[in-house]
Design an enzyme around this catalytic site. Structure first.
Site, PDB file in Angstrom:
ATOM      1  N   HIS A 123       0.824  -1.211   0.000  1.00 45.30           N
ATOM      2  CA  HIS A 123       0.000   0.000   0.000  1.00 45.30           C
ATOM      3  C   HIS A 123       0.861   1.265   0.000  1.00 45.30           C
ATOM      4  O   HIS A 123       2.050   1.243   0.365  1.00 45.30           O
ATOM      5  CB  HIS A 123      -0.941   0.018   1.204  1.00 45.30           C
TER       6      HIS A 123
ATOM      7  N   GLU B 216      -2.202  -6.861   7.485  1.00 48.55           N
ATOM      8  CA  GLU B 216      -0.885  -6.727   8.078  1.00 48.55           C
ATOM      9  C   GLU B 216      -0.768  -7.619   9.316  1.00 48.55           C
ATOM     10  O   GLU B 216      -1.775  -8.043   9.897  1.00 48.55           O
ATOM     11  CB  GLU B 216      -0.645  -5.259   8.468  1.00 48.55           C
TER      12      GLU B 216
END
Length: 279
Positions: A11, A89
């Site tokens: 990202h 994550e």
């Protein structure tokens, strides 16, 4: 043989990335202005690649990055992005929302190295790798089923689309300094059963690549250093792999890394967009 392309992108930058604060799963920060510019740059870099599937973590920073990348694509603007919690994550428990320095201090107090240290309430590296393994096996099964269903019908994404010159224009040869792609990984001559884009997170991606290398014996670019292999991808860093499944077998995939964590697309974005490598 079943063969597919896998492009994995971290990202774009968030405010917490810039301030070196851990986000993990409990902090759902949006992209910063810099992060949006990085995502747009990654989208331009990948604009001539026709993806057949797009998957993203279900956290906001990855959703925004995936949408920006597709928004710049010549072929896939309307392709559905599928969100998957397995791409989140690593969970950092009590360290989430706190400076990275705090995590390092916790690890030191525990007599451990920071990357392998698990704070209270966090995920172990083995747990993260298990998520990555499960998701990768899901991708392999998906592509095998597509091939078995004859997913090369006219108008459907699949192996037949590889014969169209502009649909699989990979940018690696011109932009990736880490590796020179083989004939298997570049150009429109490659026949692929699927071409998959995944948008995820830095620590997760490092564990996923570790799984590829240690468990599946992924072939790496010859000039890749150990530090490059173990480092966290920069924001919007791009990695590309070619996966072969002999006779459609899921047991021993043959993986070739064409490009790892490259960020050449950020060169023209501006010095302020040089990507952070913070978790």
């Amino acid at each position: 043989m079943v063969r597919f392309g896998l492009t994995v992108v971290r990202h774009g930058e968030t405010r917490y990335n810039k301030d070196k604060i851990l986000q993990g799963q409990g902090v759902d920060e949006p992209l910063s202005a810099t992060g949006f510019r990085q995502a747009d740059a990654a989208g331009l870099f990948l604009s001539n690649v026709k993806f057949t599937h797009v998957f993203s973590s279900d956290l906001l920073r990855t959703k925004q990055t995936a949408a920006a990348i597709l928004g710049k694509n010549r072929f896939c603007k309307d392709l559905e992005i599928k969100y998957d919690a397995r791409l989140r994550e690593r969970k950092y428990g009590v360290a989430e929302g706190r400076p990275l320095a705090d995590l390092k201090a916790m690890a030191k107090d525990a007599g451990e190295q920071c990357p392998s240290f698990t704070p209270p309430g966090g995920e172990t590296l083995d747990e993260v790798r298990e998520r990555a393994r499960d998701f990768f096996q899901f991708l392999c099964q998906l592509v095998v089923e597509l091939e078995q269903k004859g997913h090369d019908k006219p108008g459907a994404p699949g192996r037949s689309s590889g014969t169209s010159g502009e649909q699989f224009v990979f940018p690696w040869a011109n932009h990736c300094s880490e590796a020179e792609p083989s004939s298997e990984g570049s150009g429109s001559s490659t026949l692929l059963d699927a071409n998959i884009l995944v948008v995820s997170h830095g620590a997760y991606m490092r564990n996923w690549i570790g799984y590829f290398v240690s468990d599946l014996h992924c072939t790496l670019p010859a000039n890749l250093s150990k530090s490059q292999l173990s480092s966290v991808s920069p924001n919007t860093g791009v990695s590309h792999f070619i996966i072969k499944l002999e006779n459609g077998s899921l047991l021993k995939p043959k993986i070739t890394c064409v490009c790892l964590n490259q960020d050449s697309h950020l060169v023209d974005v501006g010095a302020e967009c040089v990507a952070s490598k913070v978790f």
